[in-house]
Write an enzyme that holds these catalytic residues in place. Sequence first.
Site, PDB file in Angstrom:
ATOM      1  N   PRO A  93       0.783  -1.223   0.000  1.00  0.00           N
ATOM      2  CG  PRO A  93      -0.190  -1.164   2.092  1.00  0.00           C
ATOM      3  CD  PRO A  93       0.470  -2.085   1.132  1.00  0.00           C
ATOM      4  CG  ASN A  94      -0.287   4.454   1.116  1.00  0.00           C
ATOM      5  OD1 ASN A  94      -1.206   5.022   0.526  1.00  0.00           O
ATOM      6  ND2 ASN A  94      -0.430   3.952   2.325  1.00  0.00           N
ATOM      7  NE  ARG A 106       0.307  13.186  -1.865  1.00  0.00           N
ATOM      8  CZ  ARG A 106      -0.044  13.578  -3.093  1.00  0.00           C
ATOM      9  NH1 ARG A 106       0.871  13.975  -3.944  1.00  0.00           N
ATOM     10  NH2 ARG A 106      -1.318  13.561  -3.468  1.00  0.00           N
ATOM     11  CE1 TYR A 113       8.954   5.077   2.904  1.00  0.00           C
ATOM     12  CE2 TYR A 113       7.417   6.902   2.719  1.00  0.00           C
ATOM     13  CZ  TYR A 113       7.863   5.783   3.379  1.00  0.00           C
ATOM     14  OH  TYR A 113       7.232   5.359   4.525  1.00  0.00           O
ATOM     15  CG  ASN A 169       8.354  -2.211   0.413  1.00  0.00           C
ATOM     16  OD1 ASN A 169       7.791  -2.384   1.504  1.00  0.00           O
ATOM     17  ND2 ASN A 169       8.983  -1.092   0.108  1.00  0.00           N
ATOM     18  CB  ALA A 174       1.625   0.053   6.361  1.00  0.00           C
ATOM     19  CG  HIS A 195       5.296  -2.468  10.238  1.00  0.00           C
ATOM     20  ND1 HIS A 195       6.633  -2.793  10.286  1.00  0.00           N
ATOM     21  CD2 HIS A 195       5.206  -1.426   9.359  1.00  0.00           C
ATOM     22  CE1 HIS A 195       7.321  -1.968   9.508  1.00  0.00           C
ATOM     23  NE2 HIS A 195       6.482  -1.134   8.932  1.00  0.00           N
ATOM     24  CG  ASP A 234      -0.312 -17.392   7.755  1.00  0.00           C
ATOM     25  OD1 ASP A 234       0.755 -17.479   8.395  1.00  0.00           O
ATOM     26  OD2 ASP A 234      -1.435 -17.367   8.293  1.00  0.00           O
ATOM     27  CD  GLU A 270      10.375  -7.812   5.369  1.00  0.00           C
ATOM     28  OE1 GLU A 270      10.744  -8.907   5.867  1.00  0.00           O
ATOM     29  OE2 GLU A 270       9.832  -6.918   6.031  1.00  0.00           O
ATOM     30  CG  HIS A 272      11.164  -2.600   4.697  1.00  0.00           C
ATOM     31  ND1 HIS A 272       9.814  -2.430   4.556  1.00  0.00           N
ATOM     32  CD2 HIS A 272      11.348  -3.818   5.253  1.00  0.00           C
ATOM     33  CE1 HIS A 272       9.191  -3.503   5.029  1.00  0.00           C
ATOM     34  NE2 HIS A 272      10.101  -4.364   5.456  1.00  0.00           N
ATOM     35  CB  SER A 284      12.547   4.356   4.918  1.00  0.00           C
ATOM     36  OG  SER A 284      11.582   3.493   5.492  1.00  0.00           O
ATOM     37  NE  ARG A 325      10.132   6.130   8.459  1.00  0.00           N
ATOM     38  CZ  ARG A 325       9.178   5.924   7.528  1.00  0.00           C
ATOM     39  NH1 ARG A 325       9.316   4.926   6.652  1.00  0.00           N
ATOM     40  NH2 ARG A 325       8.126   6.709   7.490  1.00  0.00           N
ATOM     41  NE  ARG A 329       7.143   4.310   9.857  1.00  0.00           N
ATOM     42  CZ  ARG A 329       6.023   4.406   9.136  1.00  0.00           C
ATOM     43  NH1 ARG A 329       5.654   3.414   8.350  1.00  0.00           N
ATOM     44  NH2 ARG A 329       5.280   5.502   9.173  1.00  0.00           N
TER      45      ARG A 329
HETATM   46  O1  CA2 Z   1      10.542   1.834   3.825  1.00  0.00           O
HETATM   47  C1  CA2 Z   1       9.703   1.130   3.268  1.00  0.00           C
HETATM   48  O2  CA2 Z   1       9.869   0.664   2.145  1.00  0.00           O
HETATM   49  C2  CA2 Z   1       8.359   0.890   3.941  1.00  0.00           C
HETATM   50  O3  CA2 Z   1       7.964  -0.447   3.632  1.00  0.00           O
HETATM   51  C3  CA2 Z   1       7.387   1.884   3.356  1.00  0.00           C
HETATM   52  C4  CA2 Z   1       6.008   1.835   4.011  1.00  0.00           C
HETATM   53  C5  CA2 Z   1       6.114   1.914   5.528  1.00  0.00           C
HETATM   54  O4  CA2 Z   1       4.828   1.746   6.111  1.00  0.00           O
HETATM   55  C6  CA2 Z   1       7.063   0.869   6.081  1.00  0.00           C
HETATM   56  O5  CA2 Z   1       7.151   1.043   7.479  1.00  0.00           O
HETATM   57  C7  CA2 Z   1       8.446   1.000   5.461  1.00  0.00           C
HETATM   58  C8  CA2 Z   1       5.142   2.993   3.540  1.00  0.00           C
HETATM   59  C9  CA2 Z   1       5.037   3.137   2.064  1.00  0.00           C
HETATM   60  C10 CA2 Z   1       4.371   4.438   1.780  1.00  0.00           C
HETATM   61  O6  CA2 Z   1       4.897   4.962   0.583  1.00  0.00           O
HETATM   62  C11 CA2 Z   1       4.723   6.270   0.326  1.00  0.00           C
HETATM   63  C12 CA2 Z   1       5.347   6.756  -0.809  1.00  0.00           C
HETATM   64  C13 CA2 Z   1       5.239   8.074  -1.108  1.00  0.00           C
HETATM   65  C14 CA2 Z   1       4.500   8.925  -0.296  1.00  0.00           C
HETATM   66  C15 CA2 Z   1       3.890   8.438   0.828  1.00  0.00           C
HETATM   67  C16 CA2 Z   1       3.991   7.092   1.147  1.00  0.00           C
END
Ligand code: CA2
Length: 146
Positions: free
Chosen positions: A9-10, A17, A22, A73, A76, A79, A86, A97, A99, A101, A106, A110
């Site tokens: 997601p996202n 953003r 990121y 990846n 969220a 976590h 599974d 896996e 990530h 960031s 953080r 996370r």
């Molecule tokens: O660091 C990573 O790749 C994460 O998997 C990114 C997730 C975060 O919830 C994990 O803790 C670490 C969030 C992805 C959200 O991506 C965005 C990208 C651009 C703008 C806002 C969010």
Amino acid sequence: MQIALINGPNLNLLGKRRPDVYGSNSLDDIVNSVARRANDWKLTVWSYQSNGEGELVSAIQEAAKNCSGIIINPAAYSHTSIAIRDALEASELPAIEVHISNVFAREPFRHHSVISAVARGVIVGLGAKGYVLAVDALGHILGRTQ
Ligand code: CA2
């Protein structure tokens, strides 16, 4: 031989953003760089992104049928999602896996991933480059040559 690249997601917002966290690469940039590196290993890439947990579970089940390894990846869901964990375990595929960031630098929520225990390896905090390094890891694990 094909590998799956699955993003949660996202991550479709990458490059639009939060470049401070990121980076400036879009998801398309990442998919292209993964495909290029995979090509060096004579691997093809099936890429999928979803904001939904169930869709990600279905994608992993699809990968289990058609792919030899997974780069994921879970964003969220890393976590929280026992369902994704599974599905990965059931796939019996080597999974890396990733990530973008450094989750350990953080918020405490996370710091733990429920996915990591079923991943073959984890790459954290190296930005978009982490995905390319994950291809190299899978190339080695799958016994490919460049
Ligand atoms: O660091 C990573 O790749 C994460 O998997 C990114 C997730 C975060 O919830 C994990 O803790 C670490 C969030 C992805 C959200 O991506 C965005 C990208 C651009 C703008 C806002 C969010």
